[in-house]
Scaffold this motif. Structure first.
Motif, PDB file in Angstrom:
ATOM      1  N   HIS A 154      -0.181  -2.099 -11.837  1.00  0.00           N
ATOM      2  CA  HIS A 154      -0.943  -1.384 -10.801  1.00  0.00           C
ATOM      3  C   HIS A 154      -2.327  -2.022 -10.713  1.00  0.00           C
ATOM      4  CE1 HIS A 154       1.741   2.232 -10.721  1.00  0.00           C
ATOM      5  NE2 HIS A 154       2.043   1.745 -11.895  1.00  0.00           N
ATOM      6  N   TYR A 155      -2.737  -2.369  -9.511  1.00  0.00           N
ATOM      7  CA  TYR A 155      -4.075  -2.958  -9.365  1.00  0.00           C
ATOM      8  C   TYR A 155      -5.146  -2.039  -9.950  1.00  0.00           C
ATOM      9  CZ  TYR A 155      -2.900  -6.827  -6.285  1.00  0.00           C
ATOM     10  OH  TYR A 155      -2.414  -8.006  -5.778  1.00  0.00           O
ATOM     11  N   ALA A 156      -5.057  -0.748  -9.619  1.00  0.00           N
ATOM     12  CA  ALA A 156      -6.141   0.171  -9.970  1.00  0.00           C
ATOM     13  C   ALA A 156      -6.360   0.210 -11.477  1.00  0.00           C
ATOM     14  CB  ALA A 156      -5.833   1.553  -9.433  1.00  0.00           C
ATOM     15  N   THR A 157      -5.259   0.275 -12.261  1.00  0.00           N
ATOM     16  CA  THR A 157      -5.456   0.374 -13.705  1.00  0.00           C
ATOM     17  C   THR A 157      -5.698  -0.994 -14.346  1.00  0.00           C
ATOM     18  OG1 THR A 157      -3.064   0.510 -13.857  1.00  0.00           O
ATOM     19  CG2 THR A 157      -4.249   2.562 -14.131  1.00  0.00           C
ATOM     20  N   SER A 158      -5.097  -2.047 -13.797  1.00  0.00           N
ATOM     21  CA  SER A 158      -5.284  -3.364 -14.419  1.00  0.00           C
ATOM     22  C   SER A 158      -6.680  -3.910 -14.189  1.00  0.00           C
ATOM     23  CB  SER A 158      -4.285  -4.374 -13.870  1.00  0.00           C
ATOM     24  OG  SER A 158      -3.005  -4.029 -14.267  1.00  0.00           O
ATOM     25  N   PHE A 159      -7.226  -3.661 -13.011  1.00  0.00           N
ATOM     26  CA  PHE A 159      -8.540  -4.233 -12.723  1.00  0.00           C
ATOM     27  C   PHE A 159      -9.646  -3.178 -12.728  1.00  0.00           C
ATOM     28  CE2 PHE A 159      -5.581  -7.278 -10.640  1.00  0.00           C
ATOM     29  CZ  PHE A 159      -5.859  -8.349 -11.467  1.00  0.00           C
ATOM     30  N   GLY A 160      -9.263  -1.928 -12.847  1.00  0.00           N
ATOM     31  CA  GLY A 160     -10.256  -0.856 -12.985  1.00  0.00           C
ATOM     32  C   GLY A 160     -11.113  -0.644 -11.756  1.00  0.00           C
ATOM     33  N   GLN A 201       0.842  -1.192   0.000  1.00  0.00           N
ATOM     34  CA  GLN A 201       0.000   0.000   0.000  1.00  0.00           C
ATOM     35  C   GLN A 201       0.874   1.236   0.000  1.00  0.00           C
ATOM     36  OE1 GLN A 201      -1.989  -0.500   3.794  1.00  0.00           O
ATOM     37  NE2 GLN A 201      -0.351   0.506   4.870  1.00  0.00           N
ATOM     38  N   PRO A 202       0.482   2.398  -0.468  1.00  0.00           N
ATOM     39  CA  PRO A 202      -0.694   2.597  -1.320  1.00  0.00           C
ATOM     40  C   PRO A 202      -0.294   2.223  -2.747  1.00  0.00           C
ATOM     41  CG  PRO A 202       0.433   4.688  -0.972  1.00  0.00           C
ATOM     42  CD  PRO A 202       1.232   3.632  -0.247  1.00  0.00           C
ATOM     43  N   ASP A 203      -1.086   2.592  -3.739  1.00  0.00           N
ATOM     44  CA  ASP A 203      -0.797   2.270  -5.129  1.00  0.00           C
ATOM     45  C   ASP A 203      -0.401   0.792  -5.244  1.00  0.00           C
ATOM     46  OD1 ASP A 203      -0.282   2.377  -7.816  1.00  0.00           O
ATOM     47  OD2 ASP A 203       1.729   3.212  -7.601  1.00  0.00           O
ATOM     48  N   GLU A 204      -1.282  -0.070  -4.765  1.00  0.00           N
ATOM     49  CA  GLU A 204      -1.010  -1.512  -4.724  1.00  0.00           C
ATOM     50  C   GLU A 204      -0.565  -2.029  -6.085  1.00  0.00           C
ATOM     51  OE1 GLU A 204      -3.751  -0.062  -3.602  1.00  0.00           O
ATOM     52  OE2 GLU A 204      -4.352  -0.893  -1.662  1.00  0.00           O
ATOM     53  N   GLY A 205       0.478  -2.825  -6.093  1.00  0.00           N
ATOM     54  CA  GLY A 205       0.934  -3.371  -7.369  1.00  0.00           C
ATOM     55  C   GLY A 205       2.248  -4.099  -7.237  1.00  0.00           C
ATOM     56  N   ILE A 206       2.786  -4.488  -8.366  1.00  0.00           N
ATOM     57  CA  ILE A 206       4.035  -5.253  -8.386  1.00  0.00           C
ATOM     58  C   ILE A 206       4.895  -4.701  -9.512  1.00  0.00           C
ATOM     59  CG2 ILE A 206       5.045  -7.549  -8.767  1.00  0.00           C
ATOM     60  CD1 ILE A 206       2.373  -8.717  -7.761  1.00  0.00           C
ATOM     61  N   SER A 207       6.189  -4.504  -9.245  1.00  0.00           N
ATOM     62  CA  SER A 207       7.046  -4.055 -10.342  1.00  0.00           C
ATOM     63  C   SER A 207       8.313  -4.899 -10.361  1.00  0.00           C
ATOM     64  CB  SER A 207       7.397  -2.562 -10.186  1.00  0.00           C
ATOM     65  OG  SER A 207       8.266  -2.388  -9.104  1.00  0.00           O
ATOM     66  N   LEU A 208       8.887  -5.002 -11.534  1.00  0.00           N
ATOM     67  CA  LEU A 208      10.133  -5.757 -11.692  1.00  0.00           C
ATOM     68  C   LEU A 208      11.162  -4.841 -12.347  1.00  0.00           C
ATOM     69  CD1 LEU A 208      11.653  -8.454 -11.521  1.00  0.00           C
ATOM     70  CD2 LEU A 208      10.774  -8.999 -13.787  1.00  0.00           C
ATOM     71  N   ARG A 209      12.257  -4.696 -11.662  1.00  0.00           N
ATOM     72  CA  ARG A 209      13.332  -3.848 -12.182  1.00  0.00           C
ATOM     73  C   ARG A 209      14.274  -4.730 -12.997  1.00  0.00           C
ATOM     74  NH1 ARG A 209      18.631  -2.262 -10.607  1.00  0.00           N
ATOM     75  NH2 ARG A 209      18.912  -0.026 -10.320  1.00  0.00           N
ATOM     76  N   MET A 210      14.554  -4.267 -14.202  1.00  0.00           N
ATOM     77  CA  MET A 210      15.461  -5.026 -15.075  1.00  0.00           C
ATOM     78  C   MET A 210      16.494  -4.068 -15.642  1.00  0.00           C
ATOM     79  SD  MET A 210      12.728  -7.225 -17.199  1.00  0.00           S
ATOM     80  CE  MET A 210      12.069  -5.770 -17.901  1.00  0.00           C
ATOM     81  N   VAL A 211      17.494  -4.634 -16.261  1.00  0.00           N
ATOM     82  CA  VAL A 211      18.498  -3.790 -16.902  1.00  0.00           C
ATOM     83  C   VAL A 211      18.237  -3.824 -18.401  1.00  0.00           C
ATOM     84  CG1 VAL A 211      20.964  -3.488 -17.323  1.00  0.00           C
ATOM     85  CG2 VAL A 211      20.160  -4.268 -15.082  1.00  0.00           C
ATOM     86  N   SER A 212      18.305  -2.653 -19.035  1.00  0.00           N
ATOM     87  CA  SER A 212      17.994  -2.580 -20.464  1.00  0.00           C
ATOM     88  C   SER A 212      19.051  -1.745 -21.185  1.00  0.00           C
ATOM     89  CB  SER A 212      16.626  -1.922 -20.618  1.00  0.00           C
ATOM     90  OG  SER A 212      16.370  -1.661 -21.962  1.00  0.00           O
ATOM     91  N   LYS A 213      19.132  -1.967 -22.469  1.00  0.00           N
ATOM     92  CA  LYS A 213      20.023  -1.133 -23.282  1.00  0.00           C
ATOM     93  C   LYS A 213      19.328   0.198 -23.558  1.00  0.00           C
ATOM     94  CE  LYS A 213      22.020  -0.859 -27.890  1.00  0.00           C
ATOM     95  NZ  LYS A 213      21.244   0.323 -28.241  1.00  0.00           N
ATOM     96  N   ILE A 214      20.048   1.272 -23.424  1.00  0.00           N
ATOM     97  CA  ILE A 214      19.494   2.578 -23.774  1.00  0.00           C
ATOM     98  C   ILE A 214      19.480   2.652 -25.299  1.00  0.00           C
ATOM     99  CG2 ILE A 214      19.802   5.077 -23.587  1.00  0.00           C
ATOM    100  CD1 ILE A 214      21.383   4.573 -20.994  1.00  0.00           C
ATOM    101  N   PRO A 215      18.338   3.012 -25.907  1.00  0.00           N
ATOM    102  CA  PRO A 215      18.315   3.056 -27.373  1.00  0.00           C
ATOM    103  C   PRO A 215      19.399   3.992 -27.901  1.00  0.00           C
ATOM    104  CG  PRO A 215      16.127   3.456 -26.470  1.00  0.00           C
ATOM    105  CD  PRO A 215      17.072   3.445 -25.321  1.00  0.00           C
ATOM    106  N   GLY A 216      20.036   3.594 -28.946  1.00  0.00           N
ATOM    107  CA  GLY A 216      21.096   4.439 -29.528  1.00  0.00           C
ATOM    108  C   GLY A 216      22.173   3.579 -30.152  1.00  0.00           C
ATOM    109  N   THR A 217      23.142   4.228 -30.719  1.00  0.00           N
ATOM    110  CA  THR A 217      24.172   3.511 -31.470  1.00  0.00           C
ATOM    111  C   THR A 217      25.251   2.931 -30.567  1.00  0.00           C
ATOM    112  OG1 THR A 217      25.160   5.647 -31.800  1.00  0.00           O
ATOM    113  CG2 THR A 217      23.880   4.757 -33.653  1.00  0.00           C
ATOM    114  N   SER A 218      25.373   3.474 -29.334  1.00  0.00           N
ATOM    115  CA  SER A 218      26.397   2.897 -28.448  1.00  0.00           C
ATOM    116  C   SER A 218      25.717   1.974 -27.431  1.00  0.00           C
ATOM    117  CB  SER A 218      27.162   4.003 -27.734  1.00  0.00           C
ATOM    118  OG  SER A 218      26.249   4.776 -27.006  1.00  0.00           O
TER     119      SER A 218
END
Ligand SMILES: NC(=O)C1=CN([C@@H]2O[C@H](COP(=O)(O)OP(=O)(O)OC[C@H]3O[C@@H](n4cnc5c(N)ncnc54)[C@H](OP(=O)(O)O)[C@@H]3O)[C@@H](O)[C@H]2O)C=CC1
Ligand SMILES: O=C1O[C@H](COP(=O)(O)O)[C@@H](O)[C@H](O)[C@H]1O
Length: 510
Positions: A426-432, A398-415
């Motif tokens: 988020h519970y609120a948006t997924s289940f309305g 609580q509040p903003d009940e939900g679950i998140s997963l942190r991952m590592v990603s490539k930043i878009p670009g040439t390098s």
């Protein structure tokens, strides 16, 4: 072939008509939580028809006065607003019974009233007694219920009791209360409430772990480096809470019950079925496997207690803990605690769990974070900045009940550059729709006879066993670990940061 899980779920969800008697019905809990919960169940069509409610308390009141007081609060706090028509129907089943908790005659007259209600049900009637009084009356109420024969169910009916917190103040008092409870009600009719277990996100912990094949193989010491459970509150001792808190403190008030319950849901083995005892058998094993901090030295190393000094929360000046209303200027009660725990099981060997709880922290938030070990990063170790941290699964209670997963990603670009990103549910948006209040689910479960989300006798006692060592080191030893300090509105004392840093970790920023 039928699915045994499904049958179990269906049979657990059949609440029957009954009379709910609330002891302490003119109090804060009844007005702010219990009646709004019952009303919300009525709004959602979940309250079975034929539920009557009797409020039991000391002061003189007519039914009308009692109902008016309940309505005033419900209008302010109910999550589904206040619909005059539904309220009118709901409140017509609510009456008031005036008596002292200690007066057996009051229970005899209550018994007569219950029989009168049952007469309209062919003489049968289920009863749910909700003990929402101060804890010093728990014994009296239970023994007087027995004295009036109200603990015995009529044939083909049930008689259950819900007992509020605090369930004892240490192992000795909890054992005593358990003995009184078990002398009056059968354990299977006893519901020790822990409102954290009724929170939607706490309930979802088992589903997350056991209905998703991707998490369970990783849920062990091979892949998880450590786990953090944080409960931060921005409030202090408003509303005269200081008197109660002085006798309790953060460890007893939140860790012994709510936070150890969350820990046991995170760390338990998969239960063999979803029955109340199937789940609780596994939870209690976790609490029983906690390494005991049973000397002042071990407590000093693994537990930090603290009080806040004057500071600012939400931009407003607030007093220090010792200056709060009804708090002693010499108080030795902790308003913050951080505990490092080890669970001595095969699955969790060597994985520290950290629990922290504090009043007057910057915001109200409860979350569990599972920190996974880093990937072997030979591939990316040469990059400027290396690999930015590892995977973290965050369960926001609580509040903003939900679950998140942190991952590592490539930043878009040439390098090739890396950055952490988040997958967020988020519970609120997924289940309305918003989640029901914890008390709604728990009261309904008690009416339906499902004790899964209530603490069992052994869970409570094992939790106290762990807590008692710490309390004894703080208050009774010759070598008391010190009380740390932090400025109100900050994230707790430096000592708690140092404790987790020794293991090579840091508290997650909320
Ligand atoms: N308030 C909350 O948010 C929470 C409360 N709890 C727990 O719930 C319980 C109740 O808390 P709360 O509602 O805040 O307490 P309150 O002090 O607000 O209410 C106490 C109630 O008990 C009644 N009472 C007191 N003495 C007697 C007596 N001798 N005979 C009959 N009735 C009596 C009072 O009646 P009268 O007014 O007539 O004197 C009142 O109805 C506690 O165990 C608390 O730990 C748990 C979680 C949250
Ligand atoms: O039981 C208690 O819980 C509340 C926190 O509950 P929450 O549902 O608002 O997180 C806490 O403030 C209180 O001190 C404690 O007694």
């Amino acid at each position: 072939m039928s699915n045994p899980f499904r049958e179990d779920l269906v049979s657990r969800n059949r609440p029957e008509p009954c009379t709910v008697v609330i002891f302490g019905a003119t109090g804060d809990l009844t007005h702010r939580k219990l009646i709004p919960a019952l009303y919300n169940l009525a709004v959602d069509g979940e309250l079975p028809t034929g539920v009557n409610i009797i409020g039991f308390a000391r002061r003189e009141k007519s039914d009308e006065e009692f109902r008016a007081g309940l309505e005033e609060l419900n209008q302010k706090v109910s999550r589904s607003g206040h619909d005059e028509e539904i309220w009118g129907k709901f409140i017509s089943s609510v009456t008031y019974h005036q008596s002292e908790f200690t007066d057996l005659d009051g229970y005899a007259s209550l018994s007569k009233r219950l029989d009168e209600i049952d007469a309209g049900r062919g003489g049968k009637g289920n009863r749910l007694f909700y003990i929402a009084s101060a804890p010093e009356f728990f014994d009296d109420i239970l023994l007087n219920l027995k004295g009036a024969g109200l603990n015995e169910a009529k044939e083909g009916c049930w008689s259950r009791v819900i007992v509020e917190k605090p369930f004892g103040t240490d192992l000795k008092t909890a054992k005593h209360l358990n003995q009184v409870v078990n002398e009056t009600f059968h354990e299977s009719d006893t519901y020790r409430i822990d409102h954290y277990l009724g929170k939607e996100t706490a309930q979802n912990l088992m589903v997350l772990r056991f209905a998703n094949a991707i998490f369970e193989p990783l849920w062990n010491s091979k892949y998880i480096s450590h786990v953090q459970i944080t409960c931060s509150e921005n409030l202090g001792m408003e509303g005269g809470r200081g008197g109660y808190y002085e006798k309790s403190g953060a460890l007893r008030d939140m860790v012994q019950n709510h936070l150890l319950q969350l820990l046991s849901l995170v760390a338990m083995e998969p239960p063999t079925d979803l029955s109340a005892d199937g789940v609780r058998d596994e939870k209690v094993k976790v609490i029983r496997s906690l390494r005991q901090w049973d000397t002042p030295e071990k407590v000093a190393e693994n537990v930090i207690r603290a009080q806040y000094t004057a500071g600012h929360v939400d931009g407003n000046p607030v007093p220090g803990y010792r200056e709060e209303d009804r708090v002693s200027p010499e108080s030795e009660t902790e308003a913050y605690v951080a505990v490092r725990l080890l669970i001595d099981t095969w699955r969790w060997s060597g994985v520290p769990f950290y629990i922290r709880m504090g009043k007057r922290l910057p915001k109200k938030s409860t979350e569990i974070s599972i920190h996974f070990k880093d990937a072997p990063c030979v591939l990316f170790s040469a990059l400027p900045g290396g690999v930015p941290g590892g995977n973290v699964l965050v369960i926001r209670i609580q509040p903003d009940e939900g679950i998140s997963l942190r991952m590592v990603s490539k930043i878009p670009g040439t390098s090739l550059r890396l950055e952490p990103v988040k997958m967020d549910f988020h519970y609120a948006t997924s289940f309305g729709k918003g989640s029901p209040e914890a008390y709604e689910r728990l009261i309904l479960d008690a009416i339906a006879g499902d004790a899964t989300l209530f603490a069992r006798r052994d869970e409570v006692e094992e939790a106290w066993r762990f807590i008692d060592h710490i309390e004894r080191a703080w208050h009774e030893s010759d070598n008391k670990p010190p009380m740390a300090e932090f400025v109100a509105g900050s994230w707790g004392p430096r000592e708690a940061d140092e404790m987790i840093k020794k293991d090579g970790f840091a508290w997650r920023r909320l």
